[in-house]
Design a protein around this motif. Structure first.
Motif, PDB file in Angstrom:
ATOM      1  N   THR A  36       4.966 -13.760  14.564  1.00  7.54           N
ATOM      2  CA  THR A  36       5.154 -12.474  15.243  1.00  7.54           C
ATOM      3  C   THR A  36       4.551 -11.341  14.409  1.00  7.54           C
ATOM      4  O   THR A  36       5.245 -10.414  13.991  1.00  7.54           O
ATOM      5  N   ASP A  56       0.791  -7.645  18.715  1.00  8.51           N
ATOM      6  CA  ASP A  56       1.740  -8.704  19.073  1.00  8.51           C
ATOM      7  C   ASP A  56       2.975  -8.157  19.776  1.00  8.51           C
ATOM      8  O   ASP A  56       3.532  -8.819  20.655  1.00  8.51           O
ATOM      9  N   ASP A  59       1.707  -7.599  23.242  1.00  7.08           N
ATOM     10  CA  ASP A  59       0.897  -8.696  23.778  1.00  7.08           C
ATOM     11  C   ASP A  59      -0.410  -8.180  24.384  1.00  7.08           C
ATOM     12  O   ASP A  59      -0.828  -8.604  25.456  1.00  7.08           O
ATOM     13  N   GLU A  79      -1.840  -8.900  28.978  1.00  6.19           N
ATOM     14  CA  GLU A  79      -1.831 -10.346  29.243  1.00  6.19           C
ATOM     15  C   GLU A  79      -2.143 -10.684  30.694  1.00  6.19           C
ATOM     16  O   GLU A  79      -2.503 -11.818  31.014  1.00  6.19           O
TER      17      GLU A  79
END
Length: 218
Positions: A36, A56, A59, A79
Motif C-alpha cells: 500500500t 495508491d 487507485d 481505475e
C-alpha cells in the motif's frame, strides 16, 4: 577505475549509468511489490521535474509536475478509465443578478459571476489564452424589451471577430442569442463578448441568464 554499469549503496539504492535495454518476448519492468505505497518514475530535469506514478490511495495513474504524487497532477486516469486534466484551461461565467442596459453602441457583456476557472485565465469579462492552441468558446444572453431590430452578438478575439446576427420581432419579447466557435488563439491572446443593435433605444439583457465559457481543445 572504470565506472560500473550498476552500483548499489549501503541503503540498497540502485544507480545505473547509461542506457538500460530490456529484451525478450515479453520484457516486463515491475515497480512495487503489491504493498500500500505509491510507486512512481521521476524524470529529474534541469528546470522542472515530472513524474508518472500510481497514487495508491486513490487507485489512479498520475502524470504530474515535481517528484511527489498528488500535489500537482496534470493527467489523472482512474481505475474505470476516466481521464481528467485538473489544470487544463477551462472557464465558465454567467451574468450576475442585475439587468444589463444596452443601446446602439457596441457594449461589452458583463459576465460577473464566475462558476469555475481552472487555470485562472478569466478576469474582467475577458479570457486570456495561456498557451497557443485551439479553444472552443461559447456565449449567450437573453434579451428583453427589444423589438423590430437587428442585433450583432460577437466573440471579439485578438485574431478576428466571430459574429452572429439576429433579427428580433415584436412577437418575441424574450429571446436567447448565442454564438460559439472553435477559434485559434496564440499565447496571451484575449477574447470577450460584445453586443450591438441598430436602434438608439435602450434594452436589457436579463439578469442571471446567459453564459460565457470555453476550454482548450488542442
Amino acid at each position: 577505475g572504470t565506472t560500473p554499469a550498476i552500483s548499489i549503496d549501503e541503503n540498497l539504492a540502485v544507480k545505473t549509468y547509461g542506457d538500460i535495454t530490456m529484451t525478450g518476448t515479453t520484457p516486463t519492468l515491475t515497480i512495487g511489490d503489491a504493498g500500500t505505497e505509491d510507486a512512481k518514475i521521476v524524470f529529474d530535469g534541469n528546470a522542472q521535474d515530472f513524474h508518472i506514478g500510481l497514487d495508491d490511495s486513490a487507485d489512479d495513474l498520475v502524470i504530474g509536475l515535481g517528484s511527489t504524487l498528488g500535489t500537482t497532477s496534470h493527467i489523472v486516469i482512474d481505475e474505470a478509465g476516466h481521464v481528467s486534466m485538473p489544470l487544463q484551461s477551462a472557464f465558465c461565467a454567467h451574468i450576475a443578478g442585475s439587468d444589463v442596459n444596452v443601446d446602439s453602441s457596441a457594449t461589452t457583456v458583463v459576465y460577473g459571476t464566475e462558476r469555475f476557472d481552472l487555470n485562472a485565465d478569466y478576469a474582467s469579462n475577458t479570457f486570456t489564452a495561456p498557451v497557443t492552441g485551439k479553444y472552443l468558446i461559447s456565449a449567450s444572453i437573453v434579451h428583453q424589451d427589444i423589438a423590430d431590430q437587428y442585433i450583432e452578438f460577437k466573440l471579439k478575439s485578438s485574431n478576428r471577430d466571430w459574429t452572429t446576427h439576429h433579427e428580433v420581432g415584436t412577437s418575441t419579447p424574450f429571446n436567447t442569442i448565442s454564438v460559439s466557435c472553435l477559434i485559434d488563439m496564440d499565447a496571451s491572446d484575449t477574447v470577450y463578448v460584445t453586443v450591438d443593435s441598430e436602434s438608439d433605444s435602450d434594452w436589457n439583457i436579463r439578469a442571471g441568464q446567459g453564459h460565457f465559457a470555453g476550454y482548450l481543445v488542442a
